[in-house]
Design a protein around this motif. Structure first.
Motif, mmCIF file in Angstrom:
data_model
loop_
_atom_site.group_PDB
_atom_site.id
_atom_site.type_symbol
_atom_site.label_atom_id
_atom_site.label_comp_id
_atom_site.label_asym_id
_atom_site.label_seq_id
_atom_site.Cartn_x
_atom_site.Cartn_y
_atom_site.Cartn_z
ATOM 1 N N MET A 58 -14.427 -3.153 15.128
ATOM 2 C CA MET A 58 -12.612 -3.342 15.245
ATOM 3 C C MET A 58 -11.752 -4.258 14.410
ATOM 4 S SD MET A 58 -10.124 -1.821 16.701
ATOM 5 C CE MET A 58 -10.701 -1.304 18.665
ATOM 6 N N ALA A 59 -12.310 -4.926 13.707
ATOM 7 C CA ALA A 59 -12.553 -5.536 12.618
ATOM 8 C C ALA A 59 -11.403 -4.466 11.056
ATOM 9 C CB ALA A 59 -12.014 -6.561 11.912
ATOM 10 N N LEU A 60 -12.924 -3.965 10.864
ATOM 11 C CA LEU A 60 -12.747 -3.035 9.639
ATOM 12 C C LEU A 60 -11.643 -2.011 9.807
ATOM 13 C CD1 LEU A 60 -15.127 -2.149 6.984
ATOM 14 C CD2 LEU A 60 -16.265 -1.368 8.996
ATOM 15 N N LEU A 61 -12.375 -1.412 11.021
ATOM 16 C CA LEU A 61 -11.807 -0.354 11.210
ATOM 17 C C LEU A 61 -9.319 -0.786 11.240
ATOM 18 C CD1 LEU A 61 -11.188 2.861 12.968
ATOM 19 C CD2 LEU A 61 -10.856 1.892 15.263
ATOM 20 N N LEU A 62 -9.299 -1.680 11.913
ATOM 21 C CA LEU A 62 -7.327 -2.173 11.623
ATOM 22 C C LEU A 62 -7.675 -2.733 10.109
ATOM 23 C CD1 LEU A 62 -7.616 -4.720 14.344
ATOM 24 C CD2 LEU A 62 -6.363 -2.183 14.624
ATOM 25 N N ALA A 63 -8.850 -2.493 9.445
ATOM 26 C CA ALA A 63 -8.418 -3.194 7.969
ATOM 27 C C ALA A 63 -8.404 -1.699 7.057
ATOM 28 C CB ALA A 63 -10.042 -4.082 7.152
ATOM 29 N N LYS A 64 -9.112 -1.240 7.627
ATOM 30 C CA LYS A 64 -8.764 0.086 6.571
ATOM 31 C C LYS A 64 -7.531 1.744 7.435
ATOM 32 C CE LYS A 64 -13.609 1.252 5.905
ATOM 33 N NZ LYS A 64 -13.405 2.247 4.664
ATOM 34 N N VAL A 65 -7.780 0.857 8.636
ATOM 35 C CA VAL A 65 -6.190 2.088 9.054
ATOM 36 C C VAL A 65 -5.071 1.083 7.983
ATOM 37 C CG1 VAL A 65 -4.670 2.656 11.115
ATOM 38 C CG2 VAL A 65 -6.905 2.215 11.050
ATOM 39 N N GLY A 66 -4.996 -0.660 8.076
ATOM 40 C CA GLY A 66 -3.495 -0.821 7.539
ATOM 41 C C GLY A 66 -3.327 -0.540 6.337
ATOM 42 N N TYR A 67 -4.911 -0.389 5.283
ATOM 43 C CA TYR A 67 -4.464 -0.285 3.964
ATOM 44 C C TYR A 67 -4.206 1.647 3.471
ATOM 45 C CZ TYR A 67 -5.265 -3.599 -0.348
ATOM 46 O OH TYR A 67 -5.481 -3.854 -1.251
ATOM 47 N N LEU A 68 -4.767 1.320 4.374
ATOM 48 C CA LEU A 68 -3.842 3.229 4.828
ATOM 49 C C LEU A 68 -2.295 3.101 3.975
ATOM 50 C CD1 LEU A 68 -5.549 5.499 7.305
ATOM 51 C CD2 LEU A 68 -5.865 5.683 4.859
ATOM 52 N N PHE A 69 -1.188 2.254 4.766
ATOM 53 C CA PHE A 69 -0.175 2.656 4.643
ATOM 54 C C PHE A 69 0.544 1.474 3.379
ATOM 55 C CE2 PHE A 69 -1.036 2.588 8.907
ATOM 56 C CZ PHE A 69 0.540 3.830 9.752
ATOM 57 N N ILE A 70 -0.630 0.036 2.844
ATOM 58 C CA ILE A 70 -0.744 0.241 1.893
ATOM 59 C C ILE A 70 -1.089 0.672 0.330
ATOM 60 C CG2 ILE A 70 -1.649 -2.033 0.148
ATOM 61 C CD1 ILE A 70 -2.225 -3.788 2.813
ATOM 62 N N ILE A 71 -2.094 2.387 0.593
ATOM 63 C CA ILE A 71 -1.777 2.650 -0.749
ATOM 64 C C ILE A 71 -0.278 3.484 -0.905
ATOM 65 C CG2 ILE A 71 -2.329 4.905 -1.139
ATOM 66 C CD1 ILE A 71 -4.597 2.527 -1.159
ATOM 67 N N PHE A 72 0.314 4.108 0.212
ATOM 68 C CA PHE A 72 1.748 4.519 -0.253
ATOM 69 C C PHE A 72 2.575 3.191 -0.480
ATOM 70 C CE2 PHE A 72 -1.010 7.596 2.326
ATOM 71 C CZ PHE A 72 -0.898 9.121 1.602
ATOM 72 N N LEU A 73 3.088 2.091 -0.458
ATOM 73 C CA LEU A 73 3.718 2.042 -0.203
ATOM 74 C C LEU A 73 4.223 1.522 -2.054
ATOM 75 C CD1 LEU A 73 5.887 -0.314 1.053
ATOM 76 C CD2 LEU A 73 4.111 -1.837 0.819
ATOM 77 N N PRO A 74 3.770 1.201 -3.165
ATOM 78 C CA PRO A 74 4.386 1.422 -3.741
ATOM 79 C C PRO A 74 5.070 3.133 -4.289
ATOM 80 C CG PRO A 74 2.101 0.292 -4.114
ATOM 81 C CD PRO A 74 2.353 1.667 -2.816
ATOM 82 N N THR A 75 4.034 3.943 -4.092
ATOM 83 C CA THR A 75 5.223 5.332 -4.528
ATOM 84 C C THR A 75 6.032 5.968 -3.840
ATOM 85 O OG1 THR A 75 2.694 5.894 -4.562
ATOM 86 C CG2 THR A 75 4.383 7.966 -4.382
ATOM 87 N N SER A 76 6.686 5.201 -2.450
ATOM 88 C CA SER A 76 7.418 4.687 -1.273
ATOM 89 C C SER A 76 8.218 4.193 -2.010
ATOM 90 C CB SER A 76 7.262 4.348 -0.118
ATOM 91 O OG SER A 76 7.160 3.048 -0.255
ATOM 92 N N PHE A 77 8.691 3.569 -2.827
ATOM 93 C CA PHE A 77 9.211 2.470 -3.658
ATOM 94 C C PHE A 77 9.917 3.409 -4.604
ATOM 95 C CE2 PHE A 77 11.078 -0.806 -5.856
ATOM 96 C CZ PHE A 77 11.870 -1.367 -5.224
ATOM 97 N N TYR A 78 9.331 3.299 -5.585
ATOM 98 C CA TYR A 78 8.965 4.265 -6.307
ATOM 99 C C TYR A 78 10.537 5.643 -6.325
ATOM 100 C CZ TYR A 78 8.599 7.518 -10.577
ATOM 101 O OH TYR A 78 8.379 8.752 -11.630
ATOM 102 N N HIS A 79 9.730 6.611 -4.916
ATOM 103 C CA HIS A 79 10.823 7.084 -4.981
ATOM 104 C C HIS A 79 11.634 7.053 -4.376
ATOM 105 C CE1 HIS A 79 10.706 10.850 -1.538
ATOM 106 N NE2 HIS A 79 11.413 11.461 -2.186
ATOM 107 N N PHE A 80 11.856 6.368 -3.559
ATOM 108 C CA PHE A 80 13.229 5.450 -3.523
ATOM 109 C C PHE A 80 14.049 5.162 -5.471
ATOM 110 C CE2 PHE A 80 16.262 1.571 -3.331
ATOM 111 C CZ PHE A 80 17.245 2.259 -2.239
#
Length: 481
Positions: A58-80
């Motif tokens: 469960m910890a590995l699954l949550l770590a991967k799911v959470g990192y999915l959103f981190i991956i897109f965060l810099p681009t979403s800031f740049y988009h803004f």
């Protein structure tokens, strides 16, 4: 207990996004900001569960799911940032960044290249960096630098509230960049990741910035309404011209009919003479309304003004043009006197915008003196350390001390509802600041009011006068008429 902070902040991020979306409506800026907030909300919400996970799978699954959103965060800031700066040419790089984020997201889900597992720290589990994780870190650094460069470049040509908006965006970007310290925890450094605090402060500043300083929405609305009013005004003027051309013939026919007893003269004495002047009065009102429309439209174009287009403009010409074009009521023009202004005295800026500034000052002064029979307005220009000091003085009732500090604030007005929107002096300040100048006001309640416009000399190369604190700028002598 370590899961409380990410859970709490997660809810705040969603609140930020909804606050902006509800307040500003669905726009490019509000939508891109909402995307940032939702991404951070999902990331921190996942971390709240990860820090409490007890099963390794469960910890590995949550770590991967959470990192999915981190991956897109810099681009979403740049988009803004691309939306805030209106840099449409950044679209290819933005799409490429989203594409790279999508590829990294697939790698997160399908293998250990980006997230190879998790560390167990004192606060709970945390994602472990894989061999391609530095690619995401490099992407983050590149986008942060690019965002900062776009904000700095766009800020150079911005004025007034828009410049403040870019300043706050730069502060937000700096705070956002500090969140990169969390990456150290991905490489085995055991500390509670504080990045959420920096990003929380960053998005909070952006939310306030969008709502507080995004003044283009009311300007655009006013300009749209003003633009639509032009058509009926033009029609009314054409009809007034037709009446003006036909009136002499109609009057002659009426008088001839009365003289021959064909009709009874029921007009009161002087009615016919006054009726002839009504056509010109209608035209003056229409011309005055067109001037107001031009000023409303210029409020919007000022935000997109390219200061590199400024040229040397004659102060004498601007003052003369303002007095010639202003729709004075009978007897008002005689109240205005102008001191000697050399035709060679030039400032660097736009003659049209300075004329609109003078229109606003004339309107306010004349309205303030409407009940006074001996009210006077004086306009003069002097030179002071590389700047022209244009003084606009009236001996009206003055401005109360508790009101004076707020007169340049947008939408602040002491007039009755419907009599003024409180944008006149705010517009004046934005124009003068666009010229790299300054506008100040001195007033003694019940005695006089003096507006001082410091405009850069087109021939001077030094701007040292504005580099001093405002308290050190000479106040200049106030006029009394």
């Amino acid at each position: 207990m370590y899961a409380i902070l990410p859970a709490f902040v997660s809810a705040i991020f969603l609140g930020f996004g909804l606050y902006v979306l509800v307040t500003k409506g669905v726009t490019r800026i509000s939508t891109s900001f909402f995307l940032m907030c939702v991404t951070t909300f999902a990331w921190q919400g996942t971390w709240a569960f990860l820090f409490q996970a007890e099963q390794p799978d469960m910890a590995l699954l949550l770590a991967k799911v959470g990192y999915l959103f981190i991956i897109f965060l810099p681009t979403s800031f740049y988009h803004f940032v691309t939306e805030v700066t209106e840099c449409r040419t950044e679209r290819p790089l933005l799409l490429a960044s989203y594409g790279l984020s999508l590829v990294l997201a697939v790698m997160v889900l399908t293998g250990p290249e980006v997230v190879s597992g998790f560390y167990t720290y004192f606060f709970g589990e945390y994602p472990k960096a894989g061999r391609l994780h530095p690619l995401h870190v490099g992407q983050t650094v590149l986008l942060a630098c690019r965002s900062g460069w776009l904000l700095l470049v766009t800020r150079r040509s911005a004025t007034g509230e828009k410049r403040k908006r870019f300043d706050l965006c730069l502060v937000s970007l700096c705070l956002y960049s500090l969140a990169a310290v969390d990456y150290a925890a991905n490489y085995g450094y055991a500390f509670y990741p504080p990045g959420v605090i920096f990003i929380g402060a960053s998005l909070g500043i952006l939310a306030v910035t969008i709502v507080r300083y995004d003044l283009m929405h009311p300007f655009s609305l006013a300009a749209t309404v003003a633009h639509e009013v032009r058509t009926p005004l033009t029609t009314i003027r054409l009809q007034a011209d037709e009446i003006g051309r036909a009136w002499p013939e109609l009057l002659a026919g009426y008088q001839l009919a009365v003289a021959h007893g064909l009709c009874e003269d029921r007009m009161r004495a002087g009615h016919l003479e006054r009726a002839a002047g009504l056509v010109e009065a209608i035209k003056r009102e229409i011309d005055g309304t067109h001037t107001v429309i031009d000023m409303a439209l210029s409020s919007v174009t000022l935000e997109r003004l390219d200061r590199r287009s400024f040229t040397a403009q004659s102060l004498q010409h601007c003052v003369a043009s303002a007095l010639e074009r202003y729709p004075f009521l009978p007897g008002e023009r005689q109240r205005v006197t102008v001191g000697p202004i050399d035709p060679a005295w030039c400032f660097r800026g736009s003659d049209t915008l300075l004329v609109y500034v003078l229109f606003n000052l004339l309107k306010n002064a004349l309205q303030a003196m409407r009940s006074s029979q001996d009210g006077r307005i004086e306009i003069g220009v002097t030179r002071e350390r590389g700047y022209w000091l244009l003084r606009f003085s009236d001996n009206g009732p003055g401005i109360p001390p508790n009101i004076l500090p707020r007169i340049f604030d947008p939408f602040f007005s002491t007039k009755a509802h419907g009599s003024g929107a409180g944008m006149g002096l705010a517009f004046c300040r934005r124009v003068v600041e666009a010229f790299d100048g300054r506008i100040q006001c001195e007033s003694l309640h019940g005695i006089h009011t003096v507006f001082m416009l410091r405009l850069p000399d087109a021939q001077a190369g030094s701007h040292d006068a504005l580099d001093r604190p405002a308290s050190q700028v000479p106040a200049s002598g106030a006029w009394t008429a």
